[in-house]
Motif scaffolding. Structure first.
Motif, PDB file in Angstrom:
ATOM      1  N   ARG A 178       0.838  -1.206   0.000  1.00  0.00           N
ATOM      2  CA  ARG A 178       0.000   0.000   0.000  1.00  0.00           C
ATOM      3  C   ARG A 178       0.871   1.254   0.000  1.00  0.00           C
ATOM      4  O   ARG A 178       0.602   2.213  -0.718  1.00  0.00           O
ATOM      5  CB  ARG A 178      -0.911   0.019   1.227  1.00  0.00           C
ATOM      6  CG  ARG A 178      -2.237  -0.657   1.028  1.00  0.00           C
ATOM      7  CD  ARG A 178      -3.203  -0.347   2.153  1.00  0.00           C
ATOM      8  NE  ARG A 178      -2.752  -0.813   3.449  1.00  0.00           N
ATOM      9  CZ  ARG A 178      -2.928  -2.037   3.925  1.00  0.00           C
ATOM     10  NH1 ARG A 178      -3.549  -2.926   3.213  1.00  0.00           N
ATOM     11  NH2 ARG A 178      -2.486  -2.380   5.110  1.00  0.00           N
ATOM     12  N   ALA A 179       1.923   1.255   0.793  1.00  0.00           N
ATOM     13  CA  ALA A 179       2.796   2.426   0.881  1.00  0.00           C
ATOM     14  C   ALA A 179       3.510   2.678  -0.442  1.00  0.00           C
ATOM     15  O   ALA A 179       3.711   3.827  -0.832  1.00  0.00           O
ATOM     16  CB  ALA A 179       3.818   2.249   2.004  1.00  0.00           C
ATOM     17  N   SER A 223       2.347   2.130  -3.361  1.00  0.00           N
ATOM     18  CA  SER A 223       1.417   2.653  -4.361  1.00  0.00           C
ATOM     19  C   SER A 223       0.970   4.075  -4.042  1.00  0.00           C
ATOM     20  O   SER A 223       0.399   4.743  -4.889  1.00  0.00           O
ATOM     21  CB  SER A 223       0.194   1.737  -4.484  1.00  0.00           C
ATOM     22  OG  SER A 223      -0.575   1.790  -3.301  1.00  0.00           O
ATOM     23  N   ARG A 224       1.225   4.541  -2.826  1.00  0.00           N
ATOM     24  CA  ARG A 224       0.868   5.912  -2.450  1.00  0.00           C
ATOM     25  C   ARG A 224       2.041   6.840  -2.729  1.00  0.00           C
ATOM     26  O   ARG A 224       3.197   6.448  -2.605  1.00  0.00           O
ATOM     27  CB  ARG A 224       0.540   5.991  -0.952  1.00  0.00           C
ATOM     28  CG  ARG A 224      -0.744   5.323  -0.568  1.00  0.00           C
ATOM     29  CD  ARG A 224      -1.081   5.609   0.881  1.00  0.00           C
ATOM     30  NE  ARG A 224      -0.072   5.151   1.797  1.00  0.00           N
ATOM     31  CZ  ARG A 224      -0.238   4.167   2.671  1.00  0.00           C
ATOM     32  NH1 ARG A 224      -1.383   3.545   2.748  1.00  0.00           N
ATOM     33  NH2 ARG A 224       0.732   3.810   3.470  1.00  0.00           N
ATOM     34  N   PRO A 225       1.739   8.088  -3.069  1.00  0.00           N
ATOM     35  CA  PRO A 225       2.853   9.029  -3.260  1.00  0.00           C
ATOM     36  C   PRO A 225       3.540   9.313  -1.927  1.00  0.00           C
ATOM     37  O   PRO A 225       2.904   9.299  -0.877  1.00  0.00           O
ATOM     38  CB  PRO A 225       2.170  10.285  -3.799  1.00  0.00           C
ATOM     39  CG  PRO A 225       0.736  10.145  -3.469  1.00  0.00           C
ATOM     40  CD  PRO A 225       0.443   8.689  -3.314  1.00  0.00           C
ATOM     41  N   ARG A 226       4.832   9.533  -1.990  1.00  0.00           N
ATOM     42  CA  ARG A 226       5.594   9.821  -0.778  1.00  0.00           C
ATOM     43  C   ARG A 226       5.316  11.252  -0.343  1.00  0.00           C
ATOM     44  O   ARG A 226       5.332  12.176  -1.156  1.00  0.00           O
ATOM     45  CB  ARG A 226       7.086   9.659  -1.058  1.00  0.00           C
ATOM     46  CG  ARG A 226       7.934   9.718   0.203  1.00  0.00           C
ATOM     47  CD  ARG A 226       9.394   9.511  -0.092  1.00  0.00           C
ATOM     48  NE  ARG A 226      10.114  10.700  -0.450  1.00  0.00           N
ATOM     49  CZ  ARG A 226      10.389  11.709   0.392  1.00  0.00           C
ATOM     50  NH1 ARG A 226       9.968  11.681   1.606  1.00  0.00           N
ATOM     51  NH2 ARG A 226      11.077  12.757  -0.021  1.00  0.00           N
TER      52      ARG A 226
END
Length: 168
Positions: free
Chosen positions: A71-72, A74-77
């Motif tokens: 999940r992390a 695929s999420r923007p930083r």
């Protein structure tokens, strides 16, 4: 479930060590252990007795950690405030004036137009996402957005500047 609940506390120190090794951070490790314990208690009926409870708990933790990492990824930083660069030059007085005029005009838009405009322009949502958030069809989102942009240009004076002036 009572057997899992009774045996679980003796495995928490080992779970914490493993979680710390997986995450490298005490707070994240504590969150992972809490998620693992919660998952084990709510799914205690899935534990095959006389199976190895410790191995089952470690499997749960490993899967939770792997899912979180996916999940992390695929999420923007998110950047910290210290990582955000300072503007290269301060805004000019004209830019500040235009921005304040636009903000004032934005407040004059109807709620429906302001919502759509902010969700699309500021939050960067797709039309379908905005439609889902607001509970309206995509066509309604597109229509409201077009009207909101037109009205915002009228209210902020951009339309006056773009139109040729007539000589009287």
């Amino acid at each position: 479930m009572s057997e899992v609940a009774d045996l679980l506390p003796q495995h928490v120190p080992a779970l914490r060590r493993y979680a710390r090794a997986l995450t490298g951070d005490a707070a994240s490790a504590d969150d992972l252990v809490q998620d693992c314990v919660e998952r084990a208690l709510t799914r205690a009926h899935l534990w095959r007795q006389p199976g190895n409870l410790r191995a089952w708990l470690f499997t749960i933790m490993h899967n939770l950690n792997a899912n979180e990492k996916r999940r992390a990824a695929s999420r923007p930083r998110l950047a910290t405030i210290d990582e955000v660069p300072e503007p290269s030059r301060p805004s000019s007085q004209v830019e500040r004036l235009m921005a304040s005029e636009t903000l004032a005009a934005l407040k004059l838009l109807s709620l429906e137009h302001r919502q759509v405009l902010l969700l699309v322009a500021l939050e960067g949502l797709q039309y379908a996402e905005v439609a889902e958030v607001l509970g309206v069809p995509v066509g309604t989102v597109m229509s409201r957005l077009s009207r909101a942009r037109d009205r915002l240009m009228q209210l902020s004076g951009s339309e006056r500047a773009a139109q040729p002036r007539s000589v009287t």
